[in-house]
Enzyme design. Structure first.
Site, PDB file in Angstrom:
ATOM      1  N   LYS A  15       1.047  -0.984   0.168  1.00 14.22           N
ATOM      2  CA  LYS A  15       0.171   0.127   0.117  1.00 14.22           C
ATOM      3  C   LYS A  15       0.924   0.920  -0.671  1.00 14.22           C
ATOM      4  O   LYS A  15       2.173   1.438  -0.522  1.00 14.22           O
ATOM      5  CB  LYS A  15      -1.053  -0.202   0.987  1.00 14.22           C
ATOM      6  CG  LYS A  15      -1.860  -1.562   1.059  1.00 14.22           C
ATOM      7  CD  LYS A  15      -2.950  -1.535   2.328  1.00 14.22           C
ATOM      8  CE  LYS A  15      -3.386  -2.753   1.873  1.00 14.22           C
ATOM      9  NZ  LYS A  15      -4.872  -2.702   2.678  1.00 14.22           N
ATOM     10  N   HIS A  75      -7.937  -3.531  -6.668  1.00 10.17           N
ATOM     11  CA  HIS A  75      -8.299  -3.538  -5.216  1.00 10.17           C
ATOM     12  C   HIS A  75      -9.170  -2.975  -4.941  1.00 10.17           C
ATOM     13  O   HIS A  75      -9.625  -1.763  -4.875  1.00 10.17           O
ATOM     14  CB  HIS A  75      -6.997  -2.845  -4.171  1.00 10.17           C
ATOM     15  CG  HIS A  75      -6.497  -3.276  -2.831  1.00 10.17           C
ATOM     16  ND1 HIS A  75      -7.739  -2.758  -1.563  1.00 10.17           N
ATOM     17  CD2 HIS A  75      -5.931  -4.042  -1.933  1.00 10.17           C
ATOM     18  CE1 HIS A  75      -7.097  -3.109  -0.842  1.00 10.17           C
ATOM     19  NE2 HIS A  75      -5.651  -4.388  -0.885  1.00 10.17           N
ATOM     20  N   GLU A  85     -10.002  -0.699  -2.107  1.00 10.96           N
ATOM     21  CA  GLU A  85      -8.949   0.842  -1.343  1.00 10.96           C
ATOM     22  C   GLU A  85      -9.515   1.470  -3.285  1.00 10.96           C
ATOM     23  O   GLU A  85      -9.722   2.319  -3.268  1.00 10.96           O
ATOM     24  CB  GLU A  85      -7.927   0.990  -0.807  1.00 10.96           C
ATOM     25  CG  GLU A  85      -8.095   0.165   1.166  1.00 10.96           C
ATOM     26  CD  GLU A  85      -6.822  -0.769   0.786  1.00 10.96           C
ATOM     27  OE1 GLU A  85      -5.698   0.189   0.446  1.00 10.96           O
ATOM     28  OE2 GLU A  85      -6.704  -1.482   1.956  1.00 10.96           O
ATOM     29  N   GLU A 115     -11.134 -10.665  -1.160  1.00 14.47           N
ATOM     30  CA  GLU A 115     -10.462  -9.753   0.123  1.00 14.47           C
ATOM     31  C   GLU A 115     -11.996  -9.010   0.577  1.00 14.47           C
ATOM     32  O   GLU A 115     -12.209  -8.220  -0.362  1.00 14.47           O
ATOM     33  CB  GLU A 115      -9.346  -8.767  -0.511  1.00 14.47           C
ATOM     34  CG  GLU A 115      -8.284  -9.671  -0.925  1.00 14.47           C
ATOM     35  CD  GLU A 115      -7.069  -8.175  -0.939  1.00 14.47           C
ATOM     36  OE1 GLU A 115      -5.989  -8.336  -0.306  1.00 14.47           O
ATOM     37  OE2 GLU A 115      -7.425  -7.059  -1.659  1.00 14.47           O
ATOM     38  N   GLY A 171      -7.720  -4.414   7.125  1.00 12.24           N
ATOM     39  CA  GLY A 171      -7.363  -3.618   7.955  1.00 12.24           C
ATOM     40  C   GLY A 171      -7.835  -3.713   9.371  1.00 12.24           C
ATOM     41  O   GLY A 171      -7.412  -2.646   9.876  1.00 12.24           O
ATOM     42  N   SER A 222      -6.425  -8.981   6.585  1.00 10.41           N
ATOM     43  CA  SER A 222      -5.679  -9.453   8.141  1.00 10.41           C
ATOM     44  C   SER A 222      -5.402 -10.894   7.966  1.00 10.41           C
ATOM     45  O   SER A 222      -5.229 -11.527   9.573  1.00 10.41           O
ATOM     46  CB  SER A 222      -6.701  -9.198   9.428  1.00 10.41           C
ATOM     47  OG  SER A 222      -7.403  -8.318   9.301  1.00 10.41           O
TER      48      SER A 222
END
Ligand code: 13P
Length: 250
Positions: free
Chosen positions: A12, A96, A98, A168, A174, A214
């Protein structure tokens, strides 16, 4: 069906080039002679060339966290597949969560990037996953199928051979909350069935589906020993050489 696991580090927006180089120098001896799994590092774009150079001579692969679909052009702030290849990188993450959440990346953009990566011989890791609200509403299967259906539009059986999917769940990224192996396996089965529906059973049985969210040294083996889970995409726990190496040695 034996699929070689891919253990990947998504750093990241962490690490300067000096920090990235120090990581690789500390990490390489920890995974020397490790051939069971494939290992890939996804540093930020400013560290890409440094990490490629530091990992040269090893089997470790290096990729971008995000890639534009165009070969070049007036796209301020973006990195093209040609640039990725020119510095010796071989992989890219696509879509992703994000990127989807903070940079408005849609399944249509994911699809363009996937076609572009394949055109350039770059190994794409396509990220998909449901949010907490979607999971709680019983929408997980629908969300995953939709992301695959649109993300894979126009992909042929021949092209699909190198594609990797990373499941994911957004609520596990996170947060310290990991999907249980059973939850991950259930999701992976949905993903594999959808790939089979679109591209056939042979493609589906060869496709590697990673779990991310995680993943830590403490939970890696319970996840990765599942037949359905073909590797991990690791964020936070990949930033420290000993911790990422422990995951590689699950
Ligand atoms: P964490 O491992 O920090 O939850 O991040 C997962 C992830 O987003 C990897 O791409």
């Amino acid at each position: 069906m034996s699929r070689k696991a891919l253990i990947a580090a998504n750093w990241k927006m962490y690490k300067t080039p000096a920090e990235a180089k120090a990581f690789v120098e500390a990490f390489l001896p920890l995974v020397a002679n490790h051939s069971r799994d494939e290992i890939a590092l996804f540093p930020s774009v400013t560290s890409l060339a440094t990490v490629v150079a530091a990992a040269a001579g090893s089997t470790i692969r290096v990729g971008l966290q995000n890639m534009h679909f165009a070969d070049e052009g007036a796209y301020t702030g973006e990195t093209s597949p040609l640039m990725l290849r020119a510095v010796g990188a071989t992989h890219t993450l696509i879509g992703h969560s994000e990127r989807r959440q903070y940079f408005a990346e849609t399944d249509e953009v994911v699809n363009k990037k996937l076609h572009s990566a394949l055109r350039h011989g770059i190994l794409p890791v396509v990220c998909i996953g449901e949010s907490l609200a979607e999971r709680e509403a019983g929408e997980t299967a629908r969300v995953l199928k939709t992301q695959i259906h649109h993300g894979f539009a126009g992909i042929t059986v021949e092209q699909a051979a190198t594609i990797v999917i990373a499941y994911e769940p957004v609520w596990a990224i996170g947060t310290g909350k990991t999907a249980t192996p059973e939850m991950a396996v259930d999701a992976h089965r949905i993903v594999r069935a959808e790939i089979a529906a679109i591209l056939g059973a042979a493609v589906a049985s060869h496709m590697r589906i990673l779990y991310g969210g995680s993943v830590k040294p403490e939970n890696a083996s319970s996840l990765l020993n599942e037949e359905e889970i073909d590797g991990a995409l690791v964020g936070g726990a990949s930033l420290i050489p000993s911790s990422f190496a422990a995951i590689v040695h699950y």
